[in-house]
Design a protein around this motif. Structure first.
Motif, mmCIF file in Angstrom:
data_model
loop_
_atom_site.group_PDB
_atom_site.id
_atom_site.type_symbol
_atom_site.label_atom_id
_atom_site.label_comp_id
_atom_site.label_asym_id
_atom_site.label_seq_id
_atom_site.Cartn_x
_atom_site.Cartn_y
_atom_site.Cartn_z
ATOM 1 N N HIS A 92 2.283 -11.517 -7.073
ATOM 2 C CA HIS A 92 2.152 -11.498 -8.562
ATOM 3 C C HIS A 92 3.123 -9.820 -8.727
ATOM 4 N N GLU A 93 3.925 -9.458 -8.113
ATOM 5 C CA GLU A 93 5.699 -8.429 -8.515
ATOM 6 C C GLU A 93 4.424 -7.794 -9.386
ATOM 7 N N LYS A 94 3.484 -7.387 -8.380
ATOM 8 C CA LYS A 94 2.412 -6.017 -9.113
ATOM 9 C C LYS A 94 3.387 -4.254 -8.368
ATOM 10 N N ILE A 95 3.045 -3.754 -9.186
ATOM 11 C CA ILE A 95 2.573 -2.045 -8.239
ATOM 12 C C ILE A 95 1.844 -2.139 -7.471
ATOM 13 N N VAL A 96 2.150 -1.716 -5.922
ATOM 14 C CA VAL A 96 0.739 -1.771 -5.200
ATOM 15 C C VAL A 96 0.793 -0.269 -4.617
ATOM 16 N N ILE A 97 -0.175 0.316 -4.871
ATOM 17 C CA ILE A 97 -0.660 1.995 -4.533
ATOM 18 C C ILE A 97 -1.859 1.443 -3.483
ATOM 19 N N ASN A 98 -1.635 2.752 -2.340
ATOM 20 C CA ASN A 98 -2.146 2.162 -1.452
ATOM 21 C C ASN A 98 -3.205 3.288 -0.614
ATOM 22 N N ALA A 99 -4.519 3.610 -0.092
ATOM 23 C CA ALA A 99 -5.077 4.668 -0.069
ATOM 24 C C ALA A 99 -6.067 4.728 1.219
ATOM 25 N N ALA A 100 -5.669 5.238 2.287
ATOM 26 C CA ALA A 100 -6.760 5.519 3.649
ATOM 27 C C ALA A 100 -6.465 6.207 4.035
#
Ligand code: ZN
Length: 681
Positions: free
Chosen positions: A472-480
């Motif tokens: 869906h062409e979203k901005i994705v921010i990931n934290a692990a």
């Protein structure tokens, strides 16, 4: 001489609407910032059913043109809003008044005041806005030249006492309301002539023969027997334009409308100024007395008059807007306020990210989580309290959304309780309908938001949002999180790039935003059911408590920096070319508004070090590769259910089955898992 009275004037009283201060606060924060140059403002006064002798200002004071309300006339002014209370106190008040007074005289002698008579009703405000405390210190002045005294030749008479009153009123009514602030009424009873003339028409070609029939009319905001203060400037203008009138009897007609718009209460003063005025050596008066009747400033506190929610919103914005004064003038706060964030996971990371988003002025925050608040949560998960755990049935998603509103009532928050389906977590027939429902809700929420945060407690629960974010062409921010390590990254964009490709910088490598990898790109193993065969300490994220706060802060800061970049998620990531770096000085990484924009931040608490690796998209990625996206787009939920059945399906689809399994260094778990199992018992 002794039987002659001196005409005195009713001084103006300033009447300040709270909206005047609200607008000033807005202008100061958003536009003027550190500048304290004078601003042109407008006030207004009414001569209809006047009470006291008021000059009012409200939010419209700052408009570029005067727009007085109905039955009101414009006054022309300035506001001198100082940056500090010291400047407000120590400013030379006499000099300021004299300066304003000279501008008034200049408008008179240039003839400007004849064409725009509102210049005669001049005022100014000296102020200091304590925006933090919502206190406004201010002092109004209505400058007036200190001209020789006016003798009152007899007691004021009412307009209706004139024999030709009706003719006068008819003549006055021929003028449009806005032209009735200052004008001349020519009323020759003997010749039966009565007409209203503009100031410029009457005074620029002044006819002394006619002067005895002149009534110098003005809209009089005074309710007292004395005319309003503004008549003083009117007299000064008249005698400056027509010096031959010095020593002559003059008739001033103060127009006062009643509720029914009748002019019966209007008063006529017969006056004479015996001495000519020395314009070269004029002094000025006009500072307003404060409420104690003393010469001094006033203070308005808007705190109590403001809605607490509005107050909070303004105060939150205050800290952010102050950044724009000196530090980051080009910071775009509107983008942050408008960006809608969807958080997968309302555990330790979810709570911390949500709070950081609020700090930055984000207002739209939605959380997805399936867990209940448990006893072990509140100490680490900053949006929950012990009472939430005691209640026993509070779901994290909705509880977090509610608590965010308690922190900022103007936020728009929502929490949805749902399971995120995961590859390799087989869904039985009984749960298929519910899973479909959850999938629909997730897809719907994802489309309604601009940014998604991956903050869940397992690697496999990040797969679906990673795929959907890419699709869906979203901005994705990931934290692990690991025990004492963390990974924060932005996923590569999937939007069609526009504009130039990133520029080359010698000594630096660069990956274009749409070429950056996702969380799964570095990993050749499809996520399986990692919860199997694990002991409790392996199932729960056992991390140093600071790790989640650090990672959450980086995640939000990375997003903010990204949103300020013109290309947003397509912003390229530059990184040092290590081979060149051995011999040469590493060139400076290009900086955006808030510094550099890395692809990922990997940090360790054991040595307090961060590295900023950037990695390419992997063509066979099990979450963001074309094959996976295409399968999702063509088969939809059907495809998703196949992956839930067995993760092997993804490995076969992308062709990574033959790749050797690699172990990830990062542990994926959050302490959520502990409560989930506890609550599900
Ligand atoms: Zn990927």
């Amino acid at each position: 001489m002794s039987d002659k009275k001196i005409l005195q004037f009713a001084p103006f009283e300033s009447f300040v609407s709270p909206t005047f201060w609200h607008k000033l606060a807005e202008l100061k924060l958003d536009y003027d910032r550190l500048s304290d140059t004078a601003r042109s403002i407008f006030g207004h006064y009414t001569n209809r059913k006047a009470s006291g002798c008021l000059l009012e200002v409200d939010y419209s004071a700052y408009n570029s043109e005067a727009q007085p309300p109905k039955f009101s006339h414009a006054a022309v002014g300035h506001i001198y809003n100082k940056n500090t209370i010291e400047e407000f106190k120590t400013l030379d008040k006499t000099a300021l008044l004299a300066d304003e007074g000279r501008q008034l005289l200049a408008d008179m002698s240039s003839g400007r005041a004849l064409n725009d008579a509102s210049l005669l009703t001049r005022f100014f405000v000296l102020s200091f806005a304590d925006l933090k405390c919502h206190s406004y210190y201010y002092w109004f002045a209505f400058p007036c030249p200190l001209t020789p005294i006016l003798q009152l030749l007899n007691d004021p008479i009412k307009l209706k006492a004139l024999p030709n009153c009706d003719a006068c009123v008819d003549a006055i009514r021929t003028l449009p309301a806005e032209a009735q602030n200052f004008f001349v009424l020519y009323a020759d009873e003997g010749a039966n002539v009565c007409e209203a003339r503009s100031l410029s028409a009457a005074l620029s070609q002044f006819d002394e023969q006619q002067a005895e029939h002149y009534y110098y009319c003005f809209a009089d905001p005074s309710e007292y027997e004395n005319p309003a203060w503004l008549m003083r400037n009117y007299v000064a203008l008249l005698l400056q334009q027509c010096p031959t009138l010095v020593g002559k009897p003059l008739k001033f007609l103060g127009l006062r409308y009643d509720q029914q718009l009748q002019l019966d209460n209007s008063l006529i003063w017969h006056v004479s100024q015996a001495e000519a005025c020395n314009y070269a050596q004029l002094q000025f008066v006009g500072w307003e007395a404060n409420r104690n009747g003393k010469m001094g400033p006033r203070m308005a506190n808007m705190r109590d008059s403001m809605d607490p929610a509005k107050l909070a919103e303004n105060s939150i914005n205050l800290n952010l807007k102050l950044m724009k004064w000196r530090l980051v003038p080009d910071l775009n706060l509107n983008i942050l306020a408008e960006t809608k964030c969807l958080l997968f996971g309302a555990g330790t990371l979810g709570c911390a990210v949500a709070r950081n988003l609020l700090s930055w002025g984000f207002k739209h925050i939605t959380l997805l989580d399936s867990g209940k608040v448990g006893y072990s949560n509140p100490v680490r998960q900053s949006l929950y309290t012990h009472a939430d755990a005691v209640a026993g049935n509070r779901m994290k998603a909705s509880t977090a959304a509610a608590h965010l509103l308690e922190i900022n009532p103007s936020a728009v928050t929502k929490g949805y309780v749902l399971e995120i389906p995961m590859p390799g977590h087989t869904i039985g027939e009984a749960l298929r309908a519910q899973t479909t429902q959850h999938l629909q809700l997730i897809e719907q929420q994802l489309q309604a938001h601009d940014v998604i945060f991956l903050l869940t407690d397992s690697r496999e629960s990040r797969w679906l949002p990673t795929l959907l974010g890419a699709a869906h062409e979203k901005i994705v921010i990931n934290a692990a999180l690991g025990f004492d390590s963390y990974l924060v990254m932005r996923h590569g964009g999937t939007r069609e790039p526009v504009g130039d490709s990133p520029k080359d910088i010698a000594g630096l490598k660069c990956i274009a935003g749409q070429q950056l990898g996702c969380y799964f790109c570095n990993d050749v193993t499809a996520p399986g059911n990692s919860l199997k065969d694990r002991t409790l300490d392996q199932q729960c994220t056992v991390t140093r408590p600071g790790v989640s706060n650090i990672a959450a802060s980086y995640a939000v800061e990375l997003l903010v920096a990204l949103l300020q970049h013109p290309q947003r998620e397509l912003a390229p990531a530059y990184y040092a070319n290590s081979r060149a770096g051995q011999h040469l000085e590493t060139p400076q990484l290009p900086e955006g508004l808030l510094g550099i924009l890395p692809h990922s931040i990997r940090g360790m608490l054991c040595n307090y070090e961060n590295i900023l690796p950037a990695t390419q998209k992997f063509a066979q990625c099990i979450a963001c590769s074309q094959r996976v996206l295409a399968a999702y787009r063509s088969e939809g939920h059907e495809f998703l259910f196949k992956t839930f059945e067995t993760a092997k399906y993804l490995e076969d689809l992308t062709g990574i089955s033959e790749f050797k399994r690699l172990n990830s260094e990062i542990i994926e778990f959050d302490d959520d898992q502990f409560d989930m199992s506890e609550n599900e018992d």
